[in-house]
Structures are given as structure tokens and as C-alpha cells.
Write a protein that holds these residues in place. Structure first.
Motif, PDB file in Angstrom:
ATOM      1  N   UNK A  60      36.453  82.451  -9.338  1.00 26.00           N
ATOM      2  CA  UNK A  60      37.682  82.595  -8.539  1.00 26.00           C
ATOM      3  C   UNK A  60      37.384  82.386  -7.056  1.00 26.00           C
ATOM      4  N   UNK A  61      36.273  82.935  -6.594  1.00 22.77           N
ATOM      5  CA  UNK A  61      35.927  82.784  -5.178  1.00 22.77           C
ATOM      6  C   UNK A  61      35.692  81.326  -4.817  1.00 22.77           C
ATOM      7  N   UNK A  62      35.135  80.567  -5.742  1.00 27.01           N
ATOM      8  CA  UNK A  62      34.841  79.161  -5.449  1.00 27.01           C
ATOM      9  C   UNK A  62      36.117  78.339  -5.257  1.00 27.01           C
ATOM     10  N   UNK A  63      37.244  78.884  -5.709  1.00 30.87           N
ATOM     11  CA  UNK A  63      38.509  78.161  -5.528  1.00 30.87           C
ATOM     12  C   UNK A  63      39.039  78.296  -4.102  1.00 30.87           C
ATOM     13  N   UNK A  64      38.487  79.234  -3.328  1.00 28.96           N
ATOM     14  CA  UNK A  64      38.891  79.409  -1.930  1.00 28.96           C
ATOM     15  C   UNK A  64      38.025  78.497  -1.080  1.00 28.96           C
ATOM     16  N   UNK A  65      38.629  77.576  -0.368  1.00 29.48           N
ATOM     17  CA  UNK A  65      37.839  76.611   0.389  1.00 29.48           C
ATOM     18  C   UNK A  65      37.812  76.936   1.884  1.00 29.48           C
ATOM     19  N   UNK A  66      37.074  76.121   2.605  1.00 29.31           N
ATOM     20  CA  UNK A  66      36.862  76.352   4.027  1.00 29.31           C
ATOM     21  C   UNK A  66      38.178  76.382   4.808  1.00 29.31           C
ATOM     22  N   UNK A  67      39.099  75.530   4.455  1.00 27.63           N
ATOM     23  CA  UNK A  67      40.376  75.496   5.183  1.00 27.63           C
ATOM     24  C   UNK A  67      41.210  76.749   4.927  1.00 27.63           C
ATOM     25  N   UNK A  68      41.077  77.312   3.723  1.00 27.55           N
ATOM     26  CA  UNK A  68      41.791  78.561   3.428  1.00 27.55           C
ATOM     27  C   UNK A  68      41.340  79.675   4.364  1.00 27.55           C
ATOM     28  N   UNK A  69      40.023  79.775   4.596  1.00 22.81           N
ATOM     29  CA  UNK A  69      39.515  80.830   5.485  1.00 22.81           C
ATOM     30  C   UNK A  69      39.955  80.593   6.924  1.00 22.81           C
ATOM     31  N   UNK A  70      40.005  79.331   7.336  1.00 24.96           N
ATOM     32  CA  UNK A  70      40.468  79.018   8.696  1.00 24.96           C
ATOM     33  C   UNK A  70      41.899  79.495   8.889  1.00 24.96           C
ATOM     34  N   UNK A  71      42.782  79.154   7.956  1.00 23.87           N
ATOM     35  CA  UNK A  71      44.192  79.554   8.080  1.00 23.87           C
ATOM     36  C   UNK A  71      44.342  81.073   8.079  1.00 23.87           C
ATOM     37  N   UNK A  72      43.615  81.735   7.181  1.00 21.94           N
ATOM     38  CA  UNK A  72      43.741  83.186   7.067  1.00 21.94           C
ATOM     39  C   UNK A  72      43.285  83.887   8.338  1.00 21.94           C
ATOM     40  N   UNK A  73      42.156  83.472   8.892  1.00 24.53           N
ATOM     41  CA  UNK A  73      41.637  84.151  10.078  1.00 24.53           C
ATOM     42  C   UNK A  73      42.376  83.742  11.340  1.00 24.53           C
ATOM     43  N   UNK A  74      42.966  82.558  11.348  1.00 24.30           N
ATOM     44  CA  UNK A  74      43.838  82.191  12.471  1.00 24.30           C
ATOM     45  C   UNK A  74      45.041  83.124  12.501  1.00 24.30           C
ATOM     46  N   UNK A  75      45.597  83.434  11.330  1.00 31.47           N
ATOM     47  CA  UNK A  75      46.721  84.373  11.252  1.00 31.47           C
ATOM     48  C   UNK A  75      46.288  85.780  11.648  1.00 31.47           C
ATOM     49  N   UNK A  76      45.106  86.172  11.189  1.00 33.00           N
ATOM     50  CA  UNK A  76      44.641  87.548  11.436  1.00 33.00           C
ATOM     51  C   UNK A  76      44.366  87.785  12.925  1.00 33.00           C
TER      52      UNK A  76
END
Length: 521
Positions: free
Chosen positions: A138-154
Motif C-alpha cells: 500500500x505504501x508503494x502506491x504513494x508516490x513522490x508527487x503525493x507527498x509534495x502535495x500533502x506537505x504543501x497543504x500541511x
């Protein structure tokens, strides 16, 4: 089933259900502090109405939970593959890194000595290795761009001039990262030699200012149990902790102190997994779903205040090796090496990264080893030239000078024999929002093409990489595809982009690289 409920058996039910303190408290309809008190005082006797609540929870539990609970209270064997259970049990009592981590947890949570060991042992018995592997998928389905968007929001934006590193390349294409940087920290073109590589060792390292609450202790114990079950390699070696930053063109400056790896692995190292798990369940990236981040790295001010938090990190470099013209390949170029990270590493597991990549840490000479170049030379020897004797996860370090010229590998000895054969530069610096780590992005260039003729067949990755990929510095089209790959780690992409940008300037006729322009978001 008639149960003599105590703090220990109540905690065993929680472990069997595989619930955090908060989730278990919510399931029972009680306070989190009550759950925490059961762990801290295993001999305590819950009051009468609480026993009824626990009886009902056990009675309504699925059969697999009841089976795990029975194992836990009877001291049954670990539910791990053959051999893994014995190894986990051995490490829990004899592995100095695990023992040090347990002692660190007891000290920073205020637990009685031995409590952390009981907590981790209980979780070990309750773990199902298949669940961990499923989570890995499941973790491997989260890619680099997903983390960028999430932390930009945070984190939003800051008014200090700092921002997330983003680069434009090719026709109308951009790549964003979670690396918080500043214009003064980029395009440093800093040779990694003592005249320019000037991080200093502080005389006294301040306290880490970490107090672990019940939720943090719960997640830390779970982290150690999972590391034991999965056989992750960990060694409690000293780490450099960043205390002050003063980066400028052609010079790295600032101050570092020394901390222990175990404190990092049960605190800041938890942030990435917490984030990825939240994204796999489509939870919003906010304080409610990221309590560890909210505790340790709540805002950009905390990220930038490196002297008042645990800020470990490392150095990583794009490696470019000059190759002669070839009848099949064509004109002279640079070989660029990219690694797929192993699933057993602590950082960027199963992600793309440049190579070498390692924690900034001392071997034996703490003052000299503060140089970023010292870490990269060590990592070249370990990750590319096969020096197992300097890999602290493989063996204990007993040599007075592990990097003494007489101990160097033949390829490294050849590179250092004449000036100009090996070029090492720092191309940029940043703070990774994923973990709070500092990142020294660098470029390693082997200028003499005779190296590839002599030693190309001896270059191979160590256990930290599952695979190596090679690219030509003349293949702009394929390199643009590589940059666009979503499998990158954020720090790896940062180092790749800055390395290619610098190589385009100095590579001459050996390169045909895409034009890369950075931006700060």
C-alpha cells in the motif's frame, strides 16, 4: 474465557487488536490516559466496571484477535516466518542497538526500566508479518508527487524567503520536491575539500528537547517491533546533528553536534511512515491524522529552527563517470548511476535515489569527519567499491583510521593518486519536510576516462540498493523521462536536478543535458 484483568492483560488485548492507544481507548469508550497507565503499571487491577468493558471487548473480538490474545498472555511463540522469530527474540535481548533504543524510550517517556522491552515484546507477538508486507504494498502506491502535495497543504508558505525546491525542465515540464531551501543555499558549486567544506563540531551538543507522550511512545514501540519482525538493519552509531546553518557560494559552514541514532529512529524517523499511511487511507494531511508531525515538526518555523530540535540527515551525490567513445554507444560521455533503494534501509526504502547516499556521521575522527566530503568518500567506498569493513551494519568498527590510504580500495586509491581524477562538489542544501532531515546535494565527477576502462567492472552497489540503473549524459530525452518518474525520493530528485544542472555547466562535449531552472515555491 475468564480473564484476570490487569494492566498487563489489558495491554495484551490492545496488542492483539493491533490498535494504538487512541484507537483502543476509543474502542472501549475510555480515556487515553487510562490505556497509558496500564502499560506503565502492568500489575494494576482495573476497577469492576472496567473489567466488564474488557470482557465485552474480548467476547466481541474476531477469532484471530482472540488467538493472538491467548498467545500473548501465555507467552506463545512469535507469528513470524521460520528463523525470523528466533532472530527477533535474540535481538530484543542481545542486539545492542535495540537494547539502547529500549533504554532511550524508558528514559524519555518516564517509564520504569524494562517497560519499553515489555511493550515491544507484546507487539512482536501480535504482529502478522503478512500484514506488514501488505502495508508495504500500500505504501508503494504513494508516490513522490503525493507527498509534495500533502506537505504543501500541511505547511503552506513562509515569508522568510525559503520555499520548496521546484525545477522547470524540457518543454513546459516541472518537478517539485519537499526539500525546503533558499536561493542562498542553491548552486553552491562548493568543492568538498577543507578550504571550502567547513562545518564545525560544537564543543557541547545541547539536549534534544524531546519528551515523548503516550501516543509517541506507542508508535515508537511499534516501530521497534516492526523493525525486528522485518529484519531491518540498524546500528546505534553516532549521528551528526545540525545546530546552525551558514551556506554560501563556494563554502559550507555551520555547526554540528553529535547524537545517537536510536533517538532519531524512534522520533523523527516515524514521520515519513505516518504521512504515507495517512495518504494510503485518503486522510487529510493535518494535525488530526499526523499527530507525530504535529508534535515534532508542526510548522515551517520548527523546520527551520534546527538548533532547537533533532535534525539529523546526510549527503547524497549524483555520480558521473567519464567513458571513452565506443563503437556501439557512440561519442565520449559520462555514465550516470541511479539506484533503486532496498526495502531494508531506513531512508527512502524502495525509492529511486542517486548513489552514493548516506547519513552524515563520524567514523573515528569526529572533528575531521564533520566535512561533508568525508561522508561522501566513505559512502563511495561502501556503496560503490565494496568496502564492507566500513559498513557499520555489517561489522563493528575497530580500525583506528578506517579511511587510511593503506586500507582504501584499489579504485579509490587510483582516484586519489593524482589531482583532477576525482571532483566532488556540493550543489545545494535543504531541509526535507518529510522527515526534517538536512540534505547536502552533491555531484561526484570522475574526470579521467581511464577509470572506467580499469575499474568499471568492479563498480557495484551494496545491500542498500536492490538495483543500479545507468544513463548516458548525452541522452537528454531519457534523462527527462527519468526526472519525471514518480518513484523518486524527494531528496534524490533534488540531488539529481542540481547535479544535472551543474554537470551541464562543466561537462563540455560529454553532455547533452536538458536545461534546468530552479524555482522556490
Amino acid at each position: 474465557m475468564s480473564i484476570d484483568w490487569t494492566g498487563e492483560t489489558a495491554s495484551a488485548l490492545q496488542s492483539a487488536m493491533r490498535l494504538t492507544h487512541e484507537a483502543f481507548a476509543e474502542r472501549l469508550g475510555i480515556g487515553v490516559r487510562t490505556v497509558a497507565s496500564w502499560h506503565q503499571k502492568p500489575d494494576t487491577k482495573p476497577r469492576g466496571d472496567m473489567k466488564g468493558i474488557l470482557d465485552t471487548a474480548l467476547e466481541q473480538a474476531p477469532d484471530d484477535v482472540k488467538a493472538r490474545f491467548t498467545k500473548l498472555i501465555s507467552g506463545g511463540p512469535l507469528d513470524l516466518p521460520a528463523g525470523a522469530a528466533e532472530d527477533a527474540e535474540r535481538r530484543l535481548t542481545a542486539d545492542p542497538t535495540i537494547v539502547a533504543a529500549l533504554n532511550w524510550l524508558d528514559a524519555h517517556t518516564g517509564w520504569d526500566p524494562g517497560t519499553a522491552r515489555r511493550e515491544v515484546a507484546a507487539r512482536l507477538v501480535a504482529l502478522d508479518i503478512r500484514d506488514l508486507h501488505d502495508r508495504g504494498v500500500r505504501r508503494s502506491s504513494v508516490n513522490q508527487r503525493d507527498t509534495v502535495r500533502a506537505l504543501a497543504d500541511y505547511y503552506g508558505t513562509t515569508t522568510t524567503g525559503h520555499g520548496r525546491y521546484t525545477a522547470a525542465f524540457g518543454p513546459d515540464t516541472t518537478a517539485s520536491t519537499t526539500v525546503l531551501t533558499h536561493p542562498d543555499w542553491l548552486d553552491l558549486d562548493c568543492p568538498l575539500f577543507p578550504k571550502h567544506d567547513k562545518l564545525k563540531l560544537a564543543g557541547v551538543t545541547p539536549g534534544d528537547n524531546i519528551t515523548i507522550d503516550e501516543a509517541g511512545a506507542d508508535r515508537a514501540a511499534q516501530r521497534l517491533a516492526e523493525a525486528l519482525a522485518l529484519g531491518n538493519r540498524m546500528v546505534n552509531m553516532p549521528l551528526f546533528r545540525l545546530l546552525d546553518v551558514d551556506m554560501q557560494k563556494h563554502q559550507l559552514a555551520g555547526a554540528v553536534g553529535v547524537t545517537d541514532f536510536v533517538g532519531y529512529v524512534v522520533t523523527m524517523d516515524l514521520l515519513e511512515g505516518e504521512l504515507i499511511d495517512a495518504l494510503t487511507t485518503d486522510k487529510p494531511a493535518d494535525a488530526s491524522s499526523l499527530p507525530m508531525r504535529n508534535a515534532y515538526l508542526p510548522d515551517l518555523s520548527a523546520v527551520l529552527n534546527v538548533g532547537n530540535r533533532l535534525c539529523a540527515g546526510g549527503a547524497l551525490a549524483l555520480t558521473a563517470i567519464a567513458r571513452p567513445a565506443d563503437a556501439f554507444r557512440g561519442e565520449p560521455d559520462y555514465l550516470l548511476l541511479i539506484q533503486e533503494r532496498s526495502g531494508h534501509v531506513i531512508n527512502a526504502a524502495r525509492r529511486l535515489a542517486v548513489i552514493p547516499k548516506g547519513f552524515h556521521q563520524p567514523l573515528t575522527d569526529f572533528r575531521a569527519d564533520t566535512q561533508v566530503g568525508a561522508t561522501l568518500r566513505r559512502e563511495i567506498e561502501e556503496e560503490l567499491f565494496g568496502r564492507d569493513d566500513i559498513d557499520n551494519t555489517m561489522s563493528e568498527q575497530r580500525h583506528a583510521d578506517p579511511m587510511h590510504p593503506s586500507r582504501l580500495s584499489e579504485p579509490m586509491r587510483w582516484l586519489l593518486a593524482e589531482p583532477g581524477r576525482l571532483r566532488m562538489e556540493c550543489t545545494g542544501f535543504g531541509l526535507n519536510l518529510v522527515s526534517g532531515n538536512f540534505e547536502f546535494a552533491s555531484l561526484i565527477v570522475i574526470e579521467d576516462e581511464e577509470f572506467w576502462n580499469r575499474f568499471g567492472g568492479e563498480v557495484q552497489a551494496n545491500w542498500e540498493a536492490s538495483r543500479l540503473h545507468q544513463y548516458s549524459s548525452r541522452d537528454a530525452e531519457l534523462l527527462e523521462e527519468l526526472i519525471h518518474d514518480v518513484a523518486w525520493s524527494n531528496e534524490g530528485l533534488f540531488a539529481l536536478l542540481q547535479g544535472l544542472r551543474r554537470l551541464r555547466e562543466i561537462g563540455g562535449d560529454r553532455v547533452d543535458l536538458p536545461w534546468i531552472e530552479w524555482e522556490i515555491e
